[in-house]
Scaffold this motif. Structure first.
Motif, short mmCIF file in Angstrom:
data_model
loop_
_atom_site.label_atom_id
_atom_site.label_comp_id
_atom_site.label_asym_id
_atom_site.label_seq_id
_atom_site.Cartn_x
_atom_site.Cartn_y
_atom_site.Cartn_z
N LYS A 51 -38.71 -20.20 -1.21
CA LYS A 51 -37.31 -20.26 -1.59
C LYS A 51 -36.86 -21.69 -1.31
CE LYS A 51 -32.76 -18.15 -0.98
NZ LYS A 51 -31.94 -17.18 -0.21
N ALA A 53 -34.60 -25.20 -1.57
CA ALA A 53 -33.24 -25.73 -1.67
C ALA A 53 -33.30 -27.23 -1.92
CB ALA A 53 -32.46 -25.44 -0.39
N ASN A 162 -29.83 -18.93 5.35
CA ASN A 162 -29.90 -18.40 3.99
C ASN A 162 -31.33 -18.20 3.51
OD1 ASN A 162 -27.00 -18.40 2.56
ND2 ASN A 162 -27.08 -20.10 4.01
N VAL A 181 -33.38 -25.37 -11.06
CA VAL A 181 -32.28 -24.46 -11.38
C VAL A 181 -31.06 -24.89 -10.59
CG1 VAL A 181 -31.52 -22.05 -11.30
CG2 VAL A 181 -33.91 -22.60 -11.81
N GLN A 182 -29.90 -24.84 -11.22
CA GLN A 182 -28.69 -25.39 -10.60
C GLN A 182 -28.34 -24.72 -9.28
OE1 GLN A 182 -25.36 -25.41 -13.23
NE2 GLN A 182 -24.03 -26.54 -11.84
N ASN A 183 -28.57 -23.42 -9.19
CA ASN A 183 -28.15 -22.73 -7.97
C ASN A 183 -29.06 -23.00 -6.77
OD1 ASN A 183 -30.40 -21.24 -8.64
ND2 ASN A 183 -29.31 -19.32 -9.01
N THR A 184 -30.07 -23.87 -6.94
CA THR A 184 -30.88 -24.27 -5.78
C THR A 184 -30.27 -25.47 -5.07
OG1 THR A 184 -32.28 -25.69 -7.14
CG2 THR A 184 -33.01 -23.41 -6.83
N ASP A 185 -29.26 -26.11 -5.68
CA ASP A 185 -28.62 -27.28 -5.08
C ASP A 185 -27.56 -26.81 -4.08
OD1 ASP A 185 -27.27 -29.60 -4.41
OD2 ASP A 185 -27.25 -30.39 -6.45
N VAL A 186 -27.80 -27.11 -2.81
CA VAL A 186 -26.90 -26.63 -1.74
C VAL A 186 -25.96 -27.73 -1.25
CG1 VAL A 186 -28.60 -24.92 -1.00
CG2 VAL A 186 -28.56 -27.17 0.09
N GLN A 188 -22.99 -29.09 -2.22
CA GLN A 188 -21.58 -28.79 -2.05
C GLN A 188 -21.36 -27.70 -1.00
OE1 GLN A 188 -19.00 -30.53 -3.43
NE2 GLN A 188 -17.82 -29.33 -1.94
N ALA A 189 -22.27 -26.74 -0.95
CA ALA A 189 -22.14 -25.68 0.05
C ALA A 189 -22.23 -26.25 1.46
CB ALA A 189 -23.23 -24.62 -0.16
#
Length: 235
Positions: A51, A53, A162, A181-186, A188-189
């Motif tokens: 997984k 990031a 996470n 994939v865009q949702n692997t960029d953390v 801003q989180a």
């Protein structure tokens, strides 16, 4: 080292006690030698579901409220120096224009004198601008390092909580990551998480700074810092 000394002392005391008991008690027949236990087998590597990031760490540091405030503080520190360099640059340009518009009857001696004055001020402008840029970069790097150390803790905590198994920093344009994939960029989180934990309020937007003073023709360009600069430097 103290723990080792205590252990050695305890072992010594135990041996002395055992020796005393051996002298007073009847000696038992020696037990047959036992075969040494086999060494444990090495643990084989095992593949696990990955997984991953991605984080643009340097950009994240400067994007935090604390990072933005640190940059504004550095810029404010160099505002007087920037104004001084701007003024000197305007003087150089003014002298050049005056020389260009001088009448053809201007004597060679006067022309040489003006050229010398321009050259002197031009060299001073370059020297002052380069010194200011070097000092600015050093202060910005120091401010970045202080915030980065704290953001790093938040980042590691976030990815661990996470369930990420691998973290890649894509701050550098030479990163080996070509697509993800865009949702692997953390990024801003992590910025949001750090802003919440730090309690630092978002700084007020700084007024747009003036552009760099025009450098006289024929001058060299000041080397750029390896640290990303989110705003205009002082020259």
């Amino acid at each position: 080292m103290n723990r080792n000394l205590v252990l050695v002392s305890a072992l010594g005391a135990g041996l002395m006690t055992a020796a005393g008991v051996a002298q007073t008690a009847p000696q038992a027949p020696a037990a047959p030698a036992t075969q040494a236990a086999p060494a444990a087998a090495p643990v084989a590597p095992q593949a696990i579901p990955a997984k991953i990031a991605l984080v643009a760490f340097e950009q994240a540091v400067f994007a935090t409220n604390e990072g933005q405030k640190a940059v504004q503080d550095v810029q404010k520190k160099y505002e007087p120096k920037k104004a001084q360099i701007d003024t000197l640059a305007q003087e150089v340009e003014s002298l050049k224009k005056q020389l260009q518009s001088a009448p053809a009857t201007l004597s060679d001696e006067e022309r040489a004198s003006r050229l010398k004055a321009i050259d002197t001020k031009e060299k001073q402008l370059n020297r002052d601008a380069e010194d200011a840029q070097t000092a600015y970069n050093a202060d910005l790097q120091e401010a970045y390092a202080k915030v980065a150390q704290k953001v790093s803790v938040t980042l590691k905590t976030y990815v661990a909580n996470n369930g990420f198994t691998l973290l890649l920093d894509v701050s550098n344009q030479q990163s080996a990551v070509m697509w993800a994939v865009q949702n692997t960029d953390v990024t801003q989180a992590v910025v949001d998480a750090y802003n919440t934990s730090s309690g630092v309020a978002a700084p007020a937007p700084s007024a747009p700074s003036a552009g760099r003073p025009a450098r006289p023709s024929g001058t060299t360009t000041t080397p750029r810092s390896t640290t990303p600069r989110p705003a205009t430097p002082p020259k």
